[in-house]
Design a protein around this motif. Sequence first.
Motif, PDB file in Angstrom:
ATOM      1  N   HIS A 256       0.829  -1.219   0.000  1.00 45.30           N
ATOM      2  CA  HIS A 256       0.000   0.000   0.000  1.00 45.30           C
ATOM      3  C   HIS A 256       0.860   1.265   0.000  1.00 45.30           C
ATOM      4  N   ILE A 258       4.174   1.586  -1.501  1.00 44.42           N
ATOM      5  CA  ILE A 258       5.365   1.438  -2.332  1.00 44.42           C
ATOM      6  C   ILE A 258       5.822   2.820  -2.804  1.00 44.42           C
ATOM      7  N   GLN A 331       2.168   0.089 -10.366  1.00 48.62           N
ATOM      8  CA  GLN A 331       1.764   1.017  -9.314  1.00 48.62           C
ATOM      9  C   GLN A 331       2.108   2.475  -9.652  1.00 48.62           C
ATOM     10  N   THR A 332       3.152   2.644 -10.456  1.00 45.91           N
ATOM     11  CA  THR A 332       3.529   3.994 -10.853  1.00 45.91           C
ATOM     12  C   THR A 332       2.328   4.776 -11.356  1.00 45.91           C
ATOM     13  N   SER A 333       1.513   4.136 -12.192  1.00 45.75           N
ATOM     14  CA  SER A 333       0.399   4.899 -12.742  1.00 45.75           C
ATOM     15  C   SER A 333      -0.947   4.494 -12.158  1.00 45.75           C
ATOM     16  N   HIS A 335      -1.380   3.764  -8.543  1.00 46.69           N
ATOM     17  CA  HIS A 335      -1.531   4.041  -7.119  1.00 46.69           C
ATOM     18  C   HIS A 335      -2.216   5.389  -6.916  1.00 46.69           C
ATOM     19  N   PHE A 336      -2.987   5.483  -5.847  1.00 47.00           N
ATOM     20  CA  PHE A 336      -3.751   6.693  -5.505  1.00 47.00           C
ATOM     21  C   PHE A 336      -4.963   6.891  -6.416  1.00 47.00           C
ATOM     22  N   THR A 337      -5.126   6.065  -7.439  1.00 48.10           N
ATOM     23  CA  THR A 337      -6.186   6.343  -8.420  1.00 48.10           C
ATOM     24  C   THR A 337      -7.418   5.483  -8.160  1.00 48.10           C
ATOM     25  N   ASP A 338      -8.406   5.655  -9.040  1.00 46.47           N
ATOM     26  CA  ASP A 338      -9.630   4.864  -8.972  1.00 46.47           C
ATOM     27  C   ASP A 338      -9.396   3.399  -9.297  1.00 46.47           C
TER      28      ASP A 338
END
Lengths: 469, 468
Positions: A256, A258, A331-333, A335-338
């Motif tokens: 969660h 990274i 996760q680069t694109s 993470h934090f997203t929908d």
Amino acid sequence: MAEEIPIAKDHEIIDYRLVRTWATWGLIWLALFPTLGFLLSFSFMLPDLQGEIPYTQFGRTRPVHVNGVIWGAFSTLFLGLSYYIVPRLTGVRVAFEKIGWLNLWLWNLAVGTGMISFILGFNTGVEVAEFPLPVAIMFEAVFILATVQFLVTISRRIEKKIYVSLWYLIAAFIWTSMSWALGHFIIPNFIPGISNAAFHGLYLHYTVGLWVTPAGYVLIYYFLPPAAQNALYSHKLSLIGFWSLAFFYPLVGTHHYIFSPIVDFTETIAIVSSMALIIPVWTVTYNFLGTMKGKWHLFQNDHTVRFLIVGALFYLVGCFQGSVEALRTVQTSTHFTDFVIGHSHLTIAGVFVLWALGGLYYIWPKISMSPVNDSIARWSFWLITIGVAIHSTLLASVGILQGSLWASLVPFIDTVTTLRPWWWARTIFGGMIDLGLALSAYNFLQMWRNRPKGEEAHLLPENLPREIA
Amino acid sequence: MKYARVVALLAGFAFYLFSIILQGIIPAVLPESETSVVSRTIVTPMSFLETVPAVNEGRSKSAARGRVIYRREGCWYCHSQYVRPVAREIDRWGPISEAGEYAGDQPHLLGTRRIGPDLTREGGLKGDDWHVAHFYSPRAVVRGSIMPRYSWLIDDEALREGKTGRELLTRDGSALLDYMQSLGTGRGRWYDEFLRRQPLSFDPANRVDFKKGRNDYLRYCSGCHGNKGNGQGSVAPVMGTKPRDFTRGIYKYKSTPKGQPPTDADLYRALTLGLRGSGMPAWYELEVETRRNLVAYLKTLAPDTFNKEPAEVYDTATLAKSDPGPSRKLIDQGKALYGKSGCVGCHGASGKGDGPAAAALVDIWGNPVRPANLTSGVFKSGPAVVHVMRTITNGVDGTPMPQFLGQLNDRERWALAYYVWTLSAEDKEKLRAGIDPATADKFGLWYRLVCAWQGKDPLAANVPQEFR
């Protein structure tokens, strides 16, 4: 030679009234908390809809939805069904039966007061462990009491062989009694700095991996073979599934966070373990599908089979998504997203809640002694299935779009406004899921209301013979 | 029987404990997780930007209280607080997060979702006015924002009395604002380095699109500056320093002497870098094309000003040619000039903006103005000493700040600029000495175990009451 073991009849060992009351509360929460998510999703497009009082704001109501679905809807149903499954698999009544009732009221009181305290602004700030101390203590008490109850029951069992559902049940209750304390008592008070995030990451995945997942397995392993009228496909696969889950799932939590300042090797171990989760996921899914061998015609009409198998397919997709999501490149694109939101809805709504409903479609006709309303059940099934499928695909795509927009350095606000139409679609398909869930809840409650009056008397505990065996 | 016990002991307890130890405790006791040291960008006494290790500043009492409100209102469900080394986040949010920045945080508020922007480096990025206006009416400030209106952080009484800025906030609101303004400040002057990386080259030969400029103006600017550009946007009344009235064509930070129109590059720079510390944010995220169109549109709002070319231009490129470079002697000369040239009257002897004349100052729009606090390290003019030089040379139009062009020669103005720029300098040796190797790891689990063993309170110094 072996002694003759007297096989107990269901109604002699199961407190149907307890199971029913648990399940009824679970169904009430199931009609309520997912629907709250539907209402909340409007604030993404119409933020002024929340009004100008603190109590309705997204920041205060989001934990009600998340915790409400995990602890309120799913866990209440699972706990209720446990009071059915444990006696069935052990052949004896649950130990300290009265505690089951104490647990029931304590649990639902905790869910109720917990949600109210979120609205009032009591929030520990630890995601999925937001309950304030008094409420958290109530939950912890239930976990510990239920663990003791079930472990003692299992130790008294007359069935020698211990079925795979019980492995998961034993582990889930022990794990969660500990991790609940970690999340609610230790993380908010004793671990400062970046390590607070490291432990919180662990806790987050203890919740989904060591409570929700094994709980779901308990249900599908228990209900699928009788519903499909087949023996479990492979005992060996269930062994591999269990031990690989027990070993790898506790390690994955740090994924969660990274790319955060948490020590790199910890993140790497979390990523490797996340990928290793493919082992339990694929073996158990193969086991479920194998159990359907020769019985796929049941998929057409049997509600239990349908809910369980579609849940299993969503599980395969959702968990593959989850494993891949842990990779640094992905996760680069995402993470934090929908994308993450899509994953959590796919797995919770599309898998575990579906499995719990599948179990209920199996036992509720017995409990209420009245038939399922097939048409409502079918509507519910298709609404949830289509809703979840589109909702999750949609959010996964939105997530990738969102991540790319952020990386392209357009003004942040443009990344918000661009997503508006997608969020409308999310609301519509999320609403489909919620409607489907509510329909099933309505179906069960209606079945209970339509029960043949007077004939259920033999199910009441005071009429049951005392301890057998 | 046996198998149930194996499940309970091995899976239930042993594997669980193994994961806690491997993924929780071991990383937590490593010095790199326990540290409270961060890399801090400072201005050295010789005016250079340098990044050095320093102990992360604790929070003020009010900011710590604000953090509790941030947690209570669930801000962290939509705003993350960590900058990753990927996805060009360092170009959007600033430098990558470090472990020391979270020292003592309990609970952490890293967040798992980014519905709104990341707030790791929010402190000082925008002025108090901006935040007050944004709490009051997010969609007026940022068109299309989906943040709820936090109008209960605004004191209705104060609003009726016509107060502005921070004075409008309730105690909770004020604490929350303090928390916002404290975020990321442990990293010091990172923003100077960050803003210096923004390309400012402006090619006047390029074609512009006025219509697009107008649309983008309405989209990004009109909430504060008003649809007509007269500074009467819907949130203007709650702002202490009023948004610029573009129709008068008076611009403060520019490369031309007082009374002359600014260059296009000036407008472009102010738009890109913002006016740090004021309500004007930096718009480096906008496409170059968009910013160019906006500049063109702004000029049409004050045709009288912009119908003539500026007679003289003393922009950073021109001024840089006369840069003598920093030296002790030059800075000392600047100090002497600061006393002699009348700076003290407004900016005060210490440079804090508290000179004897400060209270009575009024700008051309009739609003009271405060002289800049030169020791804060926040310069509206720009992120480098040459920008200070530009302001000293050309003055600040519309305000009592005079131009020193003609009064002082190039070298003298540079001396003054270097002196002013280094008023906010920090001593890296002092910072380094502040890192006590014994207490650098103050907040770590290991340290706490030792404290528990010795019966000491490990958090006595920095952590607010409510977390103990």
